[in-house]
Scaffold this motif. Sequence first.
Motif, PDB file in Angstrom:
ATOM      1  N   PHE A   1       0.815  -1.209   0.000  1.00  0.00           N
ATOM      2  CA  PHE A   1       0.000   0.000   0.000  1.00  0.00           C
ATOM      3  C   PHE A   1       0.855   1.268   0.000  1.00  0.00           C
ATOM      4  CE2 PHE A   1      -2.231  -3.350   2.412  1.00  0.00           C
ATOM      5  CZ  PHE A   1      -3.257  -3.590   1.524  1.00  0.00           C
ATOM      6  N   CYS A   2       1.752   1.396   0.983  1.00  0.00           N
ATOM      7  CA  CYS A   2       2.568   2.611   1.070  1.00  0.00           C
ATOM      8  C   CYS A   2       3.932   2.450   0.412  1.00  0.00           C
ATOM      9  CB  CYS A   2       2.741   3.026   2.530  1.00  0.00           C
ATOM     10  SG  CYS A   2       3.611   1.817   3.558  1.00  0.00           S
ATOM     11  N   HIS A   3       4.301   1.237   0.000  1.00  0.00           N
ATOM     12  CA  HIS A   3       5.551   0.939  -0.714  1.00  0.00           C
ATOM     13  C   HIS A   3       6.795   1.291   0.108  1.00  0.00           C
ATOM     14  CE1 HIS A   3       3.221   0.069  -4.295  1.00  0.00           C
ATOM     15  NE2 HIS A   3       2.599   1.217  -4.142  1.00  0.00           N
ATOM     16  N   ASN A   4       6.691   1.243   1.402  1.00  0.00           N
ATOM     17  CA  ASN A   4       7.863   1.402   2.272  1.00  0.00           C
ATOM     18  C   ASN A   4       8.525   0.053   2.504  1.00  0.00           C
ATOM     19  OD1 ASN A   4       7.927   4.236   2.854  1.00  0.00           O
ATOM     20  ND2 ASN A   4       6.131   3.975   4.162  1.00  0.00           N
ATOM     21  N   PHE A   5       9.798   0.104   2.896  1.00  0.00           N
ATOM     22  CA  PHE A   5      10.528  -1.141   3.145  1.00  0.00           C
ATOM     23  C   PHE A   5      10.074  -1.757   4.460  1.00  0.00           C
ATOM     24  CE2 PHE A   5      13.556   1.054   0.300  1.00  0.00           C
ATOM     25  CZ  PHE A   5      13.697   0.059  -0.663  1.00  0.00           C
ATOM     26  N   LEU A   6      10.023  -3.091   4.474  1.00  0.00           N
ATOM     27  CA  LEU A   6       9.632  -3.839   5.667  1.00  0.00           C
ATOM     28  C   LEU A   6      10.559  -5.037   5.815  1.00  0.00           C
ATOM     29  CD1 LEU A   6       5.765  -3.941   5.202  1.00  0.00           C
ATOM     30  CD2 LEU A   6       6.990  -2.583   6.889  1.00  0.00           C
ATOM     31  N   CYS A   7      10.901  -5.353   7.065  1.00  0.00           N
ATOM     32  CA  CYS A   7      11.693  -6.547   7.316  1.00  0.00           C
ATOM     33  C   CYS A   7      10.771  -7.766   7.344  1.00  0.00           C
ATOM     34  CB  CYS A   7      12.473  -6.422   8.627  1.00  0.00           C
ATOM     35  SG  CYS A   7      11.434  -6.351  10.097  1.00  0.00           S
ATOM     36  N   GLU A   8      11.360  -8.924   7.424  1.00  0.00           N
ATOM     37  CA  GLU A   8      10.582 -10.162   7.377  1.00  0.00           C
ATOM     38  C   GLU A   8       9.730 -10.366   8.619  1.00  0.00           C
ATOM     39  OE1 GLU A   8      11.468 -14.678   5.667  1.00  0.00           O
ATOM     40  OE2 GLU A   8      13.097 -13.310   6.204  1.00  0.00           O
ATOM     41  N   ASP A   9      10.085  -9.711   9.723  1.00  0.00           N
ATOM     42  CA  ASP A   9       9.337  -9.887  10.969  1.00  0.00           C
ATOM     43  C   ASP A   9       8.095  -9.009  11.026  1.00  0.00           C
ATOM     44  OD1 ASP A   9      11.328 -11.629  11.771  1.00  0.00           O
ATOM     45  OD2 ASP A   9      12.517 -10.038  12.698  1.00  0.00           O
ATOM     46  N   ASP A  10       8.122  -7.839  10.379  1.00  0.00           N
ATOM     47  CA  ASP A  10       7.040  -6.859  10.529  1.00  0.00           C
ATOM     48  C   ASP A  10       6.167  -6.721   9.289  1.00  0.00           C
ATOM     49  OD1 ASP A  10       7.987  -6.224  13.077  1.00  0.00           O
ATOM     50  OD2 ASP A  10       9.411  -4.765  12.277  1.00  0.00           O
TER      51      ASP A  10
ATOM     52  N   VAL B   1      -7.968  17.253   4.292  1.00  0.00           N
ATOM     53  CA  VAL B   1      -7.209  17.896   5.369  1.00  0.00           C
ATOM     54  C   VAL B   1      -7.198  19.413   5.237  1.00  0.00           C
ATOM     55  CG1 VAL B   1      -5.736  15.907   5.718  1.00  0.00           C
ATOM     56  CG2 VAL B   1      -5.063  17.628   4.053  1.00  0.00           C
ATOM     57  N   SER B   2      -7.556  19.933   4.050  1.00  0.00           N
ATOM     58  CA  SER B   2      -7.529  21.380   3.830  1.00  0.00           C
ATOM     59  C   SER B   2      -8.905  22.010   3.805  1.00  0.00           C
ATOM     60  CB  SER B   2      -6.817  21.695   2.503  1.00  0.00           C
ATOM     61  OG  SER B   2      -5.496  21.203   2.520  1.00  0.00           O
ATOM     62  N   CYS B   3      -9.941  21.227   3.638  1.00  0.00           N
ATOM     63  CA  CYS B   3     -11.295  21.775   3.622  1.00  0.00           C
ATOM     64  C   CYS B   3     -12.233  20.759   4.267  1.00  0.00           C
ATOM     65  CB  CYS B   3     -11.744  22.113   2.197  1.00  0.00           C
ATOM     66  SG  CYS B   3     -11.843  20.678   1.107  1.00  0.00           S
ATOM     67  N   ASN B   4     -13.521  21.016   4.130  1.00  0.00           N
ATOM     68  CA  ASN B   4     -14.520  20.188   4.794  1.00  0.00           C
ATOM     69  C   ASN B   4     -15.192  19.215   3.836  1.00  0.00           C
ATOM     70  OD1 ASN B   4     -15.743  19.476   7.214  1.00  0.00           O
ATOM     71  ND2 ASN B   4     -17.525  20.772   6.859  1.00  0.00           N
ATOM     72  N   ARG B   5     -14.669  19.106   2.611  1.00  0.00           N
ATOM     73  CA  ARG B   5     -15.262  18.198   1.640  1.00  0.00           C
ATOM     74  C   ARG B   5     -14.692  16.786   1.790  1.00  0.00           C
ATOM     75  NH1 ARG B   5     -14.802  21.103  -4.097  1.00  0.00           N
ATOM     76  NH2 ARG B   5     -12.723  21.570  -3.268  1.00  0.00           N
ATOM     77  N   LEU B   6     -15.401  15.846   1.204  1.00  0.00           N
ATOM     78  CA  LEU B   6     -14.980  14.448   1.299  1.00  0.00           C
ATOM     79  C   LEU B   6     -13.725  14.229   0.464  1.00  0.00           C
ATOM     80  CD1 LEU B   6     -15.756  11.636   2.406  1.00  0.00           C
ATOM     81  CD2 LEU B   6     -16.964  11.245   0.262  1.00  0.00           C
ATOM     82  N   GLY B   7     -12.721  13.589   1.063  1.00  0.00           N
ATOM     83  CA  GLY B   7     -11.474  13.332   0.364  1.00  0.00           C
ATOM     84  C   GLY B   7     -11.583  12.144  -0.565  1.00  0.00           C
ATOM     85  N   GLN B   8     -11.399  12.386  -1.869  1.00  0.00           N
ATOM     86  CA  GLN B   8     -11.519  11.325  -2.862  1.00  0.00           C
ATOM     87  C   GLN B   8     -10.193  10.654  -3.177  1.00  0.00           C
ATOM     88  OE1 GLN B   8     -13.432  13.049  -6.247  1.00  0.00           O
ATOM     89  NE2 GLN B   8     -15.287  13.626  -5.126  1.00  0.00           N
ATOM     90  N   HIS B   9      -9.075  11.290  -2.801  1.00  0.00           N
ATOM     91  CA  HIS B   9      -7.740  10.743  -3.045  1.00  0.00           C
ATOM     92  C   HIS B   9      -7.042  10.558  -1.700  1.00  0.00           C
ATOM     93  CE1 HIS B   9      -8.162  11.719  -7.355  1.00  0.00           C
ATOM     94  NE2 HIS B   9      -8.749  12.829  -6.922  1.00  0.00           N
ATOM     95  N   SER B  10      -6.433   9.390  -1.504  1.00  0.00           N
ATOM     96  CA  SER B  10      -5.784   9.065  -0.229  1.00  0.00           C
ATOM     97  C   SER B  10      -4.309   8.776  -0.464  1.00  0.00           C
ATOM     98  CB  SER B  10      -6.442   7.845   0.423  1.00  0.00           C
ATOM     99  OG  SER B  10      -7.791   8.108   0.717  1.00  0.00           O
ATOM    100  N   CYS B  11      -3.476   9.339   0.401  1.00  0.00           N
ATOM    101  CA  CYS B  11      -2.046   9.048   0.400  1.00  0.00           C
ATOM    102  C   CYS B  11      -1.771   8.071   1.533  1.00  0.00           C
ATOM    103  CB  CYS B  11      -1.224  10.324   0.570  1.00  0.00           C
ATOM    104  SG  CYS B  11       0.556  10.037   0.652  1.00  0.00           S
ATOM    105  N   LEU B  12      -1.258   6.906   1.199  1.00  0.00           N
ATOM    106  CA  LEU B  12      -1.046   5.872   2.203  1.00  0.00           C
ATOM    107  C   LEU B  12       0.277   6.045   2.947  1.00  0.00           C
ATOM    108  CD1 LEU B  12      -2.433   2.861   0.202  1.00  0.00           C
ATOM    109  CD2 LEU B  12      -3.390   3.813   2.282  1.00  0.00           C
ATOM    110  N   ARG B  13       1.082   7.022   2.571  1.00  0.00           N
ATOM    111  CA  ARG B  13       2.283   7.333   3.342  1.00  0.00           C
ATOM    112  C   ARG B  13       2.000   8.423   4.369  1.00  0.00           C
ATOM    113  NH1 ARG B  13       7.736   7.104  -0.472  1.00  0.00           N
ATOM    114  NH2 ARG B  13       7.642   4.851  -0.860  1.00  0.00           N
TER     115      ARG B  13
END
Length: 321
Positions: free
Chosen positions: A148-157, A176-188
């Motif tokens: 999802f976020c494409h970060n590195f992970l070790c074999e344990d986690d 995060v900047s207004c009161n409208r529904l967020g249609q795009h999400s950043c997983l990082r």
Amino acid sequence: MPKKKTGARKKAENRREREKQIRASRANIDLAKHPCNASMECDKCQRRQKNRAFCYFCNSVQKLPICAQCGKTKCMMKSSDCVIKHAGVYSTGLAMVGAICDFCEAWVCHGRKCLSTHACICPLADAECIECERSVWDHGGRIFACSFCHNFLCEDDQFEHQASCQVLEAETFKCVSCNRLGQHSCLRCKACFCDDHVRSKVFKQEKGKEPPCPKCGHETQQTKDLSMSTRSLKFGRQTGGEDADGASGYDAYWKSLSASKAGDAGDREDECDEYEAEDDDEDENDEGGKDSDTETTDVFSNLNLGRTYASGYAHYEEPED
């Protein structure tokens, strides 16, 4: 009218398209399938680990090292790319290697292409687990990338992180900047953006791809395509109410916590009192049983049964007349 494509022309175009896809797939190899991140079993201690020049557990050198770039274990000298010439001889073991990568800690063969390109394009150059912050040299397992976020992970986690990766840092799905529904999400960044605030002047959007995150530049995804969930708070300023007079509104929380502890203590005292009452009843019952025994012995004390064997009299002790 345009000319009609012949069969040979269609085949040539399809071949060029397949070759283009093959070249693109070679450049984008999956991290789990890369030779420098391959699974290896030590010849001495028989422990499975990442491909390394020396065993992480016993520091022994492997008999058949694997090249971190091309993945071969034997150099067959089919081309003149080898830095060390071995005409007519197949080289294996330490005769095949030429260097050790400082990033992935694996052997690199003595091929000129592998020696000159691997250090620059090593996929584990900055591989550090996002959860435990361990690099390749700090643990013996393989390195993976979060789906999802494409970060590195070790074999344990890797499994624990991916199970909790799709959780927003906010309590709603609003931008995060207004009161409208967020249609795009950043997983990082774990944040949502609307169509207007997802546009950035710093990070440019590529054609045919989702817009990048205006904070970190990572490619965003549609919120409706993800299984996103929001953050939930079990205690904090929300439980204190609006007129909470403690530090940052936590006064009500500590009061409820102390009240619950006091209630637990009261329940324990009641239980102790019940146990003591039961013990007293048992003692009284035991004393009542002893009194009844003494009363029974007093009733039969004046009873005369004559000469009996129990009174110490035997039939052979009778006097002869």
